[in-house]
Scaffold this active site. Structure first.
Site, mmCIF file in Angstrom:
data_model
loop_
_atom_site.group_PDB
_atom_site.id
_atom_site.type_symbol
_atom_site.label_atom_id
_atom_site.label_comp_id
_atom_site.label_asym_id
_atom_site.label_seq_id
_atom_site.Cartn_x
_atom_site.Cartn_y
_atom_site.Cartn_z
ATOM 1 N N CYS A 2 -27.176 54.195 3.071
ATOM 2 C CA CYS A 2 -27.545 53.070 2.125
ATOM 3 C C CYS A 2 -28.190 53.505 0.990
ATOM 4 C CB CYS A 2 -28.359 51.814 3.018
ATOM 5 S SG CYS A 2 -27.428 51.420 4.498
ATOM 6 N N GLU A 79 -29.423 57.359 9.442
ATOM 7 C CA GLU A 79 -28.925 57.019 10.956
ATOM 8 C C GLU A 79 -30.055 57.744 11.964
ATOM 9 O OE1 GLU A 79 -26.509 55.114 11.452
ATOM 10 O OE2 GLU A 79 -25.290 55.279 9.382
ATOM 11 N N ASP A 102 -29.663 50.149 14.464
ATOM 12 C CA ASP A 102 -30.665 51.166 14.793
ATOM 13 C C ASP A 102 -31.960 50.880 14.168
ATOM 14 O OD1 ASP A 102 -29.321 51.786 12.390
ATOM 15 O OD2 ASP A 102 -29.218 53.776 12.783
ATOM 16 N N GLY A 366 -20.755 71.329 8.523
ATOM 17 C CA GLY A 366 -21.374 72.596 9.240
ATOM 18 C C GLY A 366 -22.727 72.948 8.651
#
Length: 627
Positions: A2, A79, A102, A366
């Site tokens: 966000c 997150e 969360d 990665g």
């Protein structure tokens, strides 16, 4: 993922205005196109603005979110991967939840642990918590700096946001260039936290939080809740380490598959992104979507390897090719990055993110594999230089003189690499390593700066900062270089690049290799096991195609050096040599002309300094700060 923004009143007459809050949040719609929300303290002391990119709990995960009695309010970008475990822990303590998000977990964790809550979070985040009863605002960033947060104290208020543009949009906010930060940029290709290119602005450093009370006259210095660990050495065998790596890598990746929207992966064909895709396949991700970027110049193109990996694991694979027509994206990048940013791989990162966003909302990457497993070629250079450092000084001088005669007109050639290595052999270790990662050398800047610009600077300050990082890192030459990258190049270049480029198109990127527990484990291993990703390659021997495991490291580069001699030469000269441009304000005109001339004539390869100047010029024309 966000965009967040907010205002805190620092003076009785400077109450928070709803319109200003909405204006700030509106500048971040690209970070959160799915929903908007605001909170305004009843006494006008604090306001929180939010733009949402819906990833989890699509129905009830909106923000700002408060506790049961409305005394604590939160907005956050990112997150939290261990939110389920934390939720169960909090429920056993009597906390009650009304969402599956969360974000609500952080609210209740703060109620219980105060500012100790940040150290309990595993994930990526920039957080703002308003404690109404205490009249306090807390700002925090994740450990490695994956999510950005900038702030400004001005006219009796503290403004903060995910991106500086949200603050710069407000009437009356000063937009003035900081010469010292421009100097930092020209050395490092980024402006490191806590500094900003705009005078008075600050960036919250990774692993830190800031606590400030409404009515407090000035913002205090941030406090650190985490720093890069120096863990106890791993005491098991090599095979035991590989077993632990299986467990930790799998756990890190599995946590990053939690989403209520489609996800995929960036696939370069290098070992790190290939391992991510292989583990996604092993964990049953279906459909397995992968995305790659390529170039017509074979020295920079990895798509053949990406195809091999995609075919191995049955992925739905898509590719995008970047051509010199990429000039059309430069001003877009200058706007999105807010500051001058000279990593040219922002171009392919933006394009692969844009392509990816047409199909998924979350992409695994990665990133962090080279830091955790010492994959950069410059670590071997540091090791070799340390060994050569015990030889007589005249040998180093002879090597430096020989290097000057090597052909170095093109990037990624043996001559250009040998020149860069040998030219710094007589420097102290910190300056030596800096010479392999910087854009301009200090000597180049000292020669090129106009006298009136040079007089404004503490010329050696950025160099001293880098030397302090190097001295504090500890260990041998490889360990020092590696740990310096963790606290400089990684947060301020690599993670900034990926966050801004991906969020420009509303795509969330997740980095399994930068799980802090995995990184701590990696740093506990002997450097000989990590150097060149030795243990990672051997661990993946039965997982990845041999062609991927045995290929040399390419890096995510862009052929701008050739573009500047061809299709983009006019763009380069029109910007960098413009008499009314920022480059001509900072540098001598004859010096700029010589720099361009040496490159286009192929006497030497100066693509990185010239790219830094081009992006400086495009940034300045986009944002027009007062000089």
């Amino acid at each position: 993922m966000c965009g967040i923004a907010g205002i805190l009143s620092l003076a009785p007459e400077a109450r928070v205005e709803h319109d200003a809050l909405c204006n700030m949040a509106a500048q971040l719609v690209h970070r959160g196109p799915d929903d908007a929300g605001e909170y305004l303290d009843p006494q006008g002391r604090c306001g929180l603005g939010f733009r949402r990119l819906a990833i989890l709990d699509l129905e009830t995960g909106n923000q700002p979110i408060g506790n049961e009695d409305g005394s604590v309010w939160l907005i956050f970008n990112g997150e939290i991967y261990n939110f389920r475990e934390l939720r169960q822990e909090l429920e056993r303590c009597g906390h009650r939840f009304r969402t599956r998000a969360d974000s609500e977990v952080i609210v209740h964790l703060y109620e219980r642990d105060g500012d100790g809550c940040f150290a309990r979070l595993s994930g990526m985040f920039a957080i703002a918590i308003w404690d109404q009863q205490r009249g306090e605002l807390l700002l925090a960033r994740d450990r490695f700096g994956k999510k950005p947060l900038t702030y400004l104290v001005h006219a009796g208020r503290l403004y903060f946001a995910s991106e500086a543009k949200a603050i710069l949009a407000l009437p009356g906010v000063p937009r003035e260039l900081d010469p010292q930060s421009l100097h930092r940029y020209l050395l490092f290709q980024y402006v490191p936290a806590p500094h900003s290119i705009y005078r008075g602005f600050r960036k919250l450093p990774p692993g830190c939080f800031l606590r400030i009370r409404a009515g407090q006259a000035e913002a205090p210095e941030p406090r650190r809740y985490w720093q890069l660990p120096q863990p106890a050495p791993f005491d098991g065998s090599y095979d035991e380490a590989k077993s632990c790596l299986t467990e930790r890598l799998t756990r890190a990746l599995e946590k990053r598959l939690i989403a209520d929207v489609p996800l995929g992966a960036f696939l370069s064909g290098g070992i790190d992104s290939s391992i991510v895709v292989a583990l996604m396949h092993r964990l049953g991700v279906s459909p397995l979507r992968t995305f790659s970027i390529g170039f017509p110049d074979a020295r920079y193109d990895e798509t053949a390897y990406a195809r091999i990996v995609a075919q191995r694991f049955g992925a739905e694979h898509r590719e995008f090719t970047v051509t010199p027509d990429a000039r059309e994206v430069l001003d877009k990048l200058a706007w999105h990055y807010d500051e001058p940013f000279a990593d040219s791989s922002a171009i392919p990162t933006y394009y692969v993110a844009k392509c990816t966003r047409q199909h998924v909302t979350v992409a695994l990457t990665g990133d962090g594999g080279d830091e955790c497993f010492a994959g950069y070629d410059r670590y071997r250079a540091a090791q070799l230089a340390a060994r050569l450092g015990v030889l007589p000084g005249w040998l180093g001088s002879a090597a430096a003189q020989l290097a000057k005669r090597l052909p170095r007109g093109r990037a990624r050639t043996a001559g250009s690499r040998a020149h860069r290595f040998a030219a710094a052999l007589r420097e102290p270790p910190a300056r030596q390593y800096l010479s392999w990662v910087n854009v301009f050398t200090p000597a180049m800047l000292a020669e090129g700066y106009r006298a009136e610009f040079r007089a404004q600077l503490e010329f050696d300050e950025p160099l001293a900062w880098f030397e302090r990082l190097h001295a504090a890192a500890g260990g041998g030459a490889v360990e020092r270089a590696n740990r310096v990258d963790f606290v400089s190049y990684l947060p301020y270049d690599l993670l900034t690049k990926v966050d801004i480029a991906s969020m420009a198109v509303s795509l969330e990127c997740r980095c399994p290799f930068l799980d802090h527990e995995l990184a701590g484990f990696a740093l506990s291993l002997p450097v000989g096991w990590r150097l060149g990703k030795r243990i990672l390659r051997e661990w993946a021997a039965d997982l990845l195609p041999r062609a991927v495991l045995t290929r040399g490291k390419m890096g995510f580069g862009v052929p701008v050096g050739e573009w500047f001699r061809g299709e983009l030469r006019d763009l380069l000269e029109q910007n960098v040599l413009a008499p009314d441009g920022i480059c001509s304000h900072v540098f001598r005109a004859d010096w700029l002309g010589a720099l361009v001339g040496q490159h286009v004539s192929r006497r030497c390869n100066l693509e990185h300094p010239l790219w830094a100047l081009l992006m400086l010029e495009r940034w300045h024309r986009t944002w027009n700060p007062r000089v």
